[in-house]
Design a protein around this motif. Structure first.
Motif, PDB file in Angstrom:
ATOM      1  N   GLY A 321       0.910  -1.245   0.042  1.00 39.92           N
ATOM      2  CA  GLY A 321       0.018  -0.012  -0.150  1.00 39.92           C
ATOM      3  C   GLY A 321       0.716   1.264  -0.189  1.00 39.92           C
ATOM      4  N   ASP A 322       2.063   1.015   0.265  1.00 44.32           N
ATOM      5  CA  ASP A 322       2.912   2.300   0.300  1.00 44.32           C
ATOM      6  C   ASP A 322       3.481   2.490  -1.054  1.00 44.32           C
ATOM      7  N   LEU A 323       2.650   2.981  -1.938  1.00 39.92           N
ATOM      8  CA  LEU A 323       3.177   3.225  -3.405  1.00 39.92           C
ATOM      9  C   LEU A 323       4.109   4.047  -4.008  1.00 39.92           C
ATOM     10  N   ASN A 324       4.541   5.115  -2.906  1.00 38.14           N
ATOM     11  CA  ASN A 324       5.595   5.975  -3.238  1.00 38.14           C
ATOM     12  C   ASN A 324       6.942   5.769  -2.385  1.00 38.14           C
ATOM     13  N   GLY A 325       6.706   4.650  -1.541  1.00 38.09           N
ATOM     14  CA  GLY A 325       7.966   4.099  -0.858  1.00 38.09           C
ATOM     15  C   GLY A 325       8.344   5.084   0.227  1.00 38.09           C
ATOM     16  N   ASP A 326       7.576   5.881   0.873  1.00 33.27           N
ATOM     17  CA  ASP A 326       8.150   6.653   1.886  1.00 33.27           C
ATOM     18  C   ASP A 326       7.874   6.232   3.348  1.00 33.27           C
ATOM     19  N   GLY A 327       7.480   4.943   3.403  1.00 30.79           N
ATOM     20  CA  GLY A 327       7.667   4.054   4.482  1.00 30.79           C
ATOM     21  C   GLY A 327       6.146   4.129   5.150  1.00 30.79           C
ATOM     22  N   THR A 328       5.184   4.967   4.943  1.00 29.45           N
ATOM     23  CA  THR A 328       3.986   4.830   5.498  1.00 29.45           C
ATOM     24  C   THR A 328       2.840   4.845   4.411  1.00 29.45           C
ATOM     25  N   VAL A 329       1.552   4.461   4.648  1.00 23.52           N
ATOM     26  CA  VAL A 329       0.547   4.438   3.886  1.00 23.52           C
ATOM     27  C   VAL A 329      -0.405   5.597   4.051  1.00 23.52           C
ATOM     28  N   THR A 334      -3.403   6.253  -1.850  1.00 24.07           N
ATOM     29  CA  THR A 334      -4.700   5.842  -2.091  1.00 24.07           C
ATOM     30  C   THR A 334      -5.114   6.605  -3.622  1.00 24.07           C
ATOM     31  N   MET A 335      -4.640   7.884  -3.806  1.00 25.63           N
ATOM     32  CA  MET A 335      -4.856   8.388  -4.766  1.00 25.63           C
ATOM     33  C   MET A 335      -4.149   7.938  -5.931  1.00 25.63           C
ATOM     34  N   THR A 336      -2.912   7.645  -5.732  1.00 29.05           N
ATOM     35  CA  THR A 336      -2.129   6.979  -6.689  1.00 29.05           C
ATOM     36  C   THR A 336      -2.485   5.716  -7.087  1.00 29.05           C
ATOM     37  N   GLU A 337      -2.880   4.883  -6.236  1.00 30.29           N
ATOM     38  CA  GLU A 337      -3.861   3.543  -6.414  1.00 30.29           C
ATOM     39  C   GLU A 337      -5.070   3.987  -7.595  1.00 30.29           C
ATOM     40  N   LEU A 338      -5.780   4.893  -7.093  1.00 31.38           N
ATOM     41  CA  LEU A 338      -7.013   5.227  -8.040  1.00 31.38           C
ATOM     42  C   LEU A 338      -6.643   5.371  -9.471  1.00 31.38           C
ATOM     43  N   GLN A 339      -5.471   6.363  -9.526  1.00 31.17           N
ATOM     44  CA  GLN A 339      -4.910   6.743 -10.767  1.00 31.17           C
ATOM     45  C   GLN A 339      -4.416   5.338 -11.727  1.00 31.17           C
ATOM     46  N   ILE A 340      -3.937   4.842 -10.913  1.00 31.19           N
ATOM     47  CA  ILE A 340      -3.345   3.486 -11.518  1.00 31.19           C
ATOM     48  C   ILE A 340      -4.451   2.637 -12.154  1.00 31.19           C
ATOM     49  N   ILE A 341      -5.560   2.414 -11.261  1.00 35.32           N
ATOM     50  CA  ILE A 341      -6.915   1.543 -11.855  1.00 35.32           C
ATOM     51  C   ILE A 341      -7.365   2.351 -12.957  1.00 35.32           C
ATOM     52  N   ASN A 348       5.896   3.283 -11.853  1.00 30.00           N
ATOM     53  CA  ASN A 348       7.098   2.396 -12.089  1.00 30.00           C
ATOM     54  C   ASN A 348       6.771   0.881 -11.398  1.00 30.00           C
ATOM     55  N   ILE A 349       7.893   0.084 -11.374  1.00 32.96           N
ATOM     56  CA  ILE A 349       7.591  -1.298 -11.335  1.00 32.96           C
ATOM     57  C   ILE A 349       7.134  -1.444  -9.739  1.00 32.96           C
ATOM     58  N   TYR A 350       7.946  -0.828  -9.143  1.00 30.66           N
ATOM     59  CA  TYR A 350       7.631  -0.843  -7.644  1.00 30.66           C
ATOM     60  C   TYR A 350       6.223  -1.059  -7.193  1.00 30.66           C
ATOM     61  N   ASN A 351       5.567   0.360  -7.700  1.00 31.18           N
ATOM     62  CA  ASN A 351       4.220   0.522  -7.188  1.00 31.18           C
ATOM     63  C   ASN A 351       3.159  -0.561  -7.826  1.00 31.18           C
ATOM     64  N   SER A 352       3.587  -1.012  -8.686  1.00 34.83           N
ATOM     65  CA  SER A 352       2.760  -2.254  -9.429  1.00 34.83           C
ATOM     66  C   SER A 352       2.703  -3.524  -8.470  1.00 34.83           C
ATOM     67  N   TYR A 353       3.876  -3.522  -7.701  1.00 41.20           N
ATOM     68  CA  TYR A 353       3.876  -4.643  -6.732  1.00 41.20           C
ATOM     69  C   TYR A 353       3.280  -4.087  -5.141  1.00 41.20           C
ATOM     70  N   ALA A 354       3.657  -3.156  -5.054  1.00 44.19           N
ATOM     71  CA  ALA A 354       3.273  -2.327  -3.536  1.00 44.19           C
ATOM     72  C   ALA A 354       1.877  -2.305  -3.708  1.00 44.19           C
ATOM     73  N   GLY A 355       1.002  -1.845  -4.822  1.00 43.44           N
ATOM     74  CA  GLY A 355      -0.256  -1.712  -4.888  1.00 43.44           C
ATOM     75  C   GLY A 355      -0.955  -3.064  -4.771  1.00 43.44           C
ATOM     76  N   VAL A 363      -3.749  -4.791 -10.143  1.00 45.07           N
ATOM     77  CA  VAL A 363      -4.151  -3.907  -9.342  1.00 45.07           C
ATOM     78  C   VAL A 363      -5.411  -3.347  -9.752  1.00 45.07           C
ATOM     79  N   ASP A 364      -6.494  -3.594  -8.714  1.00 43.29           N
ATOM     80  CA  ASP A 364      -7.956  -3.203  -8.998  1.00 43.29           C
ATOM     81  C   ASP A 364      -8.653  -2.756  -7.880  1.00 43.29           C
ATOM     82  N   ILE A 365      -9.785  -2.501  -8.124  1.00 45.02           N
ATOM     83  CA  ILE A 365     -10.435  -1.851  -6.988  1.00 45.02           C
ATOM     84  C   ILE A 365     -10.601  -2.822  -5.712  1.00 45.02           C
ATOM     85  N   MET A 366     -10.447  -3.898  -5.644  1.00 40.57           N
ATOM     86  CA  MET A 366     -10.234  -4.860  -4.187  1.00 40.57           C
ATOM     87  C   MET A 366      -8.978  -4.248  -3.594  1.00 40.57           C
TER      88      MET A 366
END
Length: 379
Positions: A321-329, A334-341, A348-355, A363-366
């Motif tokens: 859930g930490d899509l930007n890698g700053d150590g916290t959710v 959540t906005m990044t996740e929504l944009q991805i969906i 980047n590759i990292y947030n495809s896994y973290a999300g 990465v989907d609505i669930m």
């Protein structure tokens, strides 16, 4: 099955399978934990790559007793260990690399072997339950393949590995010394161990099938100087360079590396430099420089990396859930996740896994709902 023996608890077998890539039967040694035959359980897998001059059944058998002892002591959970054959003629080592001289050993490991193991044994077929390790040439191969195929492996360990190609120039004085004792004064693979190693590595990184009788281009001339045109063929295979070029994926991987402080092949500097690189980006890793040589107490060193891999199995080296890698959710995630969906694209590759909160490789609505739940728990 050619050989089967009962170690302290688990079963060790030597088996063969046909590699479509190499078009030969390839051997591997496999350790199945105690109780494997009497259960339906699926297990994590550690692939251990042997060093230069060895094969899948020589030298490294102590790793099986070590893992059994660790299981008995409750320090690791049961998992499978696979030791593939990375030997190649005429210079005894493939460096787990695709080569016109040796064959496509990288593809054989990544495609043929892993597919065979997952289809033959009860493995957990997921990157977080698959690790790769090795010693010397195998430490090189584990680091290279682990980074390059981050989608297959979650953890990497290197014992006394060749990780920084610029440091291989430390071997040049030894190469020139061995050559000085040659009656012909020529570079020959029979001049000594360093000479054989350099011919072997050249067979992987700079083969030349038009140059008999050795069929390689060495990257060093008779003045002991680097031949830049050949060296340029080596550099794409340099683990440190690959790490530099793969910054986005490095946070996905769990690392262990060590080396003896008196390593005869100067691999201590490789470990120090690779550690410094990981440290400079605050990538979490375990690192040891211990008192010893290239082969010193190698079985006991396995205990450290085996525990490290066990602790990594099933546990991402990042915060879900930490899509930007700053150590916290945070709401930003959540906005990044929504944009991805919405846009069906990743930054980047990292947030495809973290999300991917539910590990279903998308990465989907669930996942958005799961991030929101995590957000409410952490804020």
């Amino acid at each position: 099955m050619i050989l089967s023996e009962i170690s302290a608890q688990g079963t060790v077998e030597i088996n063969y399978f046909y590699s479509n890539v190499l078009q030969v039967d390839c051997g591997y040694t496999i350790h199945l934990p105690e109780g494997y035959d009497n259960s339906d359980e699926h297990y994590p897998v550690l692939y251990f790559l042997h060093g230069f001059g060895a094969n899948h059944y020589l030298v490294y058998g102590g790793i099986h007793d070590i893992v059994d002892s660790l299981i008995s002591l409750g320090q690791v959970d049961p998992f499978i260990i696979v030791r593939p054959d990375g030997s190649a003629s005429p210079y005894l080592g493939s460096f787990y690399t695709n080569s016109a001289l040796y064959g496509d050993f990288e593809d054989y490991i990544i495609y043929d072997l892993i597919n065979h193991i997952d289809n033959t044994y009860r493995t957990i077929d997921h990157r977080l339950y698959r690790g790769i390790s090795g010693h010397s040439m195998g430490g090189y191969g584990a680091t290279k393949l682990g980074i390059k195929y981050y989608d297959l492996f979650g953890s990497i360990s290197s014992h006394s590995g060749a990780l920084v190609f610029d440091n291989l120039t430390d071997l040049i004085p030894d190469l020139m010394y061995e050559t000085s004792w040659s009656p012909l004064g020529l570079f020959l693979p029979t001049n000594g161990l360093v000479s054989l190693f350099m011919f072997g590595a050249s067979g992987s990184f700079s083969p030349n099938l038009n140059l008999p009788p050795w069929y390689v281009d060495l990257p060093i001339d008779y003045n002991g100087q680097i031949i830049e045109s050949v060296w340029d063929l080596w550099l794409p295979h340099d683990p440190l360079q690959m790490a530099h070029d793969s910054i986005d994926v490095l946070p996905l991987l769990d690392y262990y590396l060590d080396c003896g402080d008196q390593d005869e092949y100067y691999f201590k500097e490789h470990a120090i430099n690779f550690h410094a690189f990981l440290d400079s980006f605050n990538f979490d890793h375990e690192y040891h420089i211990y008192s010893g040589y290239h082969w010193s107490d190698i079985d006991n060193r396995f205990a450290y990396s085996l525990i490290h891999h066990n602790d990594a199995f099933g546990v991402p080296n990042y915060i879900l859930g930490d899509l930007n890698g700053d150590g916290t959710v945070t709401p930003i995630d959540t906005m990044t996740e929504l944009q991805i969906i919405m846009n069906n694209t990743f930054y980047n590759i990292y947030n495809s896994y973290a999300g991917d909160m539910d590990y279903n490789d998308k990465v989907d609505i669930m996942d958005l709902l799961l991030i929101s739940d995590n957000l409410s728990l952490t804020n």
